[in-house]
Scaffold this active site. Structure first.
Site, PDB file in Angstrom:
ATOM      1  N   CYS A  84      -8.485 -36.190  -2.649  1.00  0.00           N
ATOM      2  CA  CYS A  84      -8.513 -37.362  -1.759  1.00  0.00           C
ATOM      3  C   CYS A  84      -9.503 -38.416  -2.228  1.00  0.00           C
ATOM      4  CB  CYS A  84      -8.826 -36.923  -0.326  1.00  0.00           C
ATOM      5  SG  CYS A  84     -10.335 -35.937  -0.187  1.00  0.00           S
TER       6      CYS A  84
ATOM      7  N   GLY B  22      -2.476 -37.723   9.921  1.00  0.00           N
ATOM      8  CA  GLY B  22      -3.694 -37.824  10.711  1.00  0.00           C
ATOM      9  C   GLY B  22      -3.529 -38.730  11.922  1.00  0.00           C
TER      10      GLY B  22
ATOM     11  N   GLU C 208       1.499 -24.759   4.291  1.00  0.00           N
ATOM     12  CA  GLU C 208       2.622 -23.853   4.036  1.00  0.00           C
ATOM     13  C   GLU C 208       2.903 -23.706   2.548  1.00  0.00           C
ATOM     14  OE1 GLU C 208       4.440 -27.682   5.874  1.00  0.00           O
ATOM     15  OE2 GLU C 208       2.516 -26.644   5.805  1.00  0.00           O
TER      16      GLU C 208
ATOM     17  N   GLU D 215     -10.191 -36.087   8.083  1.00  0.00           N
ATOM     18  CA  GLU D 215     -10.541 -36.504   6.718  1.00  0.00           C
ATOM     19  C   GLU D 215      -9.221 -36.780   6.016  1.00  0.00           C
ATOM     20  OE1 GLU D 215     -10.753 -36.663   3.027  1.00  0.00           O
ATOM     21  OE2 GLU D 215     -11.488 -34.599   2.956  1.00  0.00           O
TER      22      GLU D 215
ATOM     23  N   GLU E 204      -1.811 -44.512  -1.717  1.00  0.00           N
ATOM     24  CA  GLU E 204      -2.295 -43.272  -2.325  1.00  0.00           C
ATOM     25  C   GLU E 204      -1.138 -42.538  -3.004  1.00  0.00           C
ATOM     26  OE1 GLU E 204      -5.366 -39.800  -1.068  1.00  0.00           O
ATOM     27  OE2 GLU E 204      -3.643 -40.053   0.262  1.00  0.00           O
TER      28      GLU E 204
ATOM     29  N   LYS F 143      -4.616 -23.186  10.510  1.00  0.00           N
ATOM     30  CA  LYS F 143      -3.319 -23.278   9.845  1.00  0.00           C
ATOM     31  C   LYS F 143      -3.515 -23.732   8.398  1.00  0.00           C
ATOM     32  CE  LYS F 143      -0.094 -26.445   9.356  1.00  0.00           C
ATOM     33  NZ  LYS F 143       0.529 -26.038   8.073  1.00  0.00           N
TER      34      LYS F 143
END
Length: 490
Positions: A283, A232, A177, A249, A384, A174
């Protein structure tokens, strides 16, 4: 307008309900494509196709040499179409052409790396007590669900797909989007090289729908996800119900430590690259710069001077050094954090605004932003932001630098700049991060593992460790003297 389709069981398909969503060029807000909005039914069709292909052995039963030959053909096709893919990546994601071009070259290299790796000897044998012989072999996990983010649409896809296929798995993939264009082109390449039907399947659509189904479905043996830590955690919880193998990750808030004895201009240059490459949408970005107090003022002055000179613009402009953020929604999130930093009492040394001049008003551009006068408990230091926003802090000595560096829930990356090699190594060994640099920031290689500590994830991508993630380990014991064991009396 680009015509996007999903790829399931060797066929190009629209979504089951024929719904679509627009794909936006972040440099100008224009629609460049409409992507199928995949459903649970679409995800299940892909899962069942992958399951059948795996169980039939159309891929897993091939020799390592045969699988490697496919991977090498894929790499060659990426090289052949590199210019096209680079242009599409820039339209889709917004990154400058030079960054997108590097991603294409690295993607081809990744397929070649794993094509070579799987032809190397593996497994182990053990000298155990007679008459037994023990050995260990590696086998594919099975059906692997691969879910990738929008910041590296092609490269992050390849980081998962190449080792998963190399190991003999079938995949349900996937893309984000937000950025599905180059991923679809990659699947065109899979079709061109003749991957067997059902081996590689792609379902577009929303994470809570398609991603959730991939994570939850009992016929998926493993899920590998790259993205935000919050998502996650949810994937990990969902996958636990069927005891899937999980590789994650996730996010980062990575420290970049500058000592007074560092080569000053090198440290400034890499510290800029560490956060403003990819518009900070990386990241592993060095989003916290920790500077020894004796050079703090000098460093801030020079850093701000250089940050103001960064050329921000559309990715397809060869002069552009930093492109837009990927979407309006993400831009609004970054601007929210900038406002939050001001409210928390931090000082904006430069930037802090959306750019709407010089024809950039329809795109999602934010100035390179530098915060000073920050405190460790501020949200802009702890959370973040994933944009071109950096916090510069000062420290007194090694002990304080290490303490500040490790004082977040993340542990993805980190850097140390010093001309004292022993000190640099002492500090880097104390940094609780999975990816680190000394006197550099950001360069990474297909041969080396990628992943983090703490809430930055579980498992590793790339290198031999990345192949390990997509393999199961089986112990085989062979009796070389076939006769009754005589454990019980007759």
């Amino acid at each position: 307008m680009i015509n996007l389709k999903m790829y399931i069981d060797g066929e190009w398909r629209d979504s089951e309900n024929m719904e679509t969503r627009p794909v936006i060029n972040p440099a100008n807000g224009e629609v460049i494509a409409y992507a199928p909005e995949g459903t649970v039914a679409d995800a299940r069709a892909a899962i069942y196709a992958a399951r059948k292909a795996f169980d039939d052995g159309v891929w897993s039963d091939l020799s390592a040499q045969e699988r490697a030959s496919y991977l090498l053909k894929i790499a060659d096709k990426i090289d052949e179409r590199a210019e096209e893919l680079t242009q599409l990546e820039t339209q889709d994601n917004g990154k400058p052409l030079r960054e997108a071009g590097f991603d294409m070259a690295d993607a081809a290299s990744c397929f070649r790396y794993y094509a070579g790796l799987i032809r190397n000897p593996d497994g182990q044998t053990y000298h155990v007590a007679d008459p037994m012989q023990a050995m260990v072999v590696r086998e594919p996990v099975g059906v692997c669900g691969l879910i990738v983010p929008w910041n590296y649409p092609m490269l992050m896809s390849v980081w998962k797909i190449a080792p998963a296929l190399a190991a003999g798995n079938t995949i349900v993939y996937k893309p984000s989007e937000v950025t599905p264009v180059t991923p679809m082109k990659l699947f065109e390449i899979f079709e061109e090289v003749g991957l067997p039907k059902g081996v590689a399947n792609m379902v577009m659509g929303a994470g809570p729908v398609v991603g959730h189904e991939i994570s939850a479905h009992p016929e998926v043996d493993m899920v590998s996800f790259t993205g935000g830590t919050k998502t996650g955690k949810q994937i990990m919880k969902t996958a636990a119900d069927t005891m899937k193998k999980v590789s994650l990750e996730l996010g980062g808030k990575s420290p970049n430590i500058i000592f007074a004895d560092a080569d000053f201009e090198t440290a400034v240059d890499y510290a800029l690259f560490g956060i403003f490459a990819g518009s900070g949408q990386v990241c592993s970005s060095g989003s916290r710069i920790l500077v020894e107090e004796s050079i703090y003022d000098q460093f801030v002055e020079r850093y701000v001077e250089r940050a103001k000179q960064i050329k921000v613009g559309p990715g397809n402009d060869p002069e552009t050094e930093m492109g837009p953020l990927v979407s309006q929604q993400h831009m609004e999130k970054v601007l929210y954090y900038i406002d939050l930093g001001k409210q928390e009492g931090a000082t904006v040394a430069c930037g802090g605004n959306r750019i709407t001049t010089n024809g950039l008003d329809k795109g999602f551009f934010v100035e390179p932003t530098v915060f000073v006068d920050v405190k460790q408990d501020m949200r802009i230091v702890q959370e973040e932001i994933f944009g071109p926003v950096v916090c510069i802090q000062k420290f007194k000595d090694e002990e304080e630098a290490i303490k500040l560096a490790n004082d977040t829930v993340y542990g993805l990356a980190g850097g140390v700049f010093s001309n004292d090699g022993a000190k640099a190594m002492r500090v880097i060994k104390k940094i609780r991060s999975g990816i680190t640099w000394i006197n550099a920031y950001h360069p990474t290689y297909n041969e080396a593992p990628w992943g983090g500590y703490k809430q930055s994830g579980i498992g590793r991508s790339l290198g031999t460790f990345g192949l390990d993630e997509f393999q199961e380990i089986k112990q085989i014991n062979i009796n070389l003297q076939v006769e009754p064991i005589g454990w019980f009396s007759n």
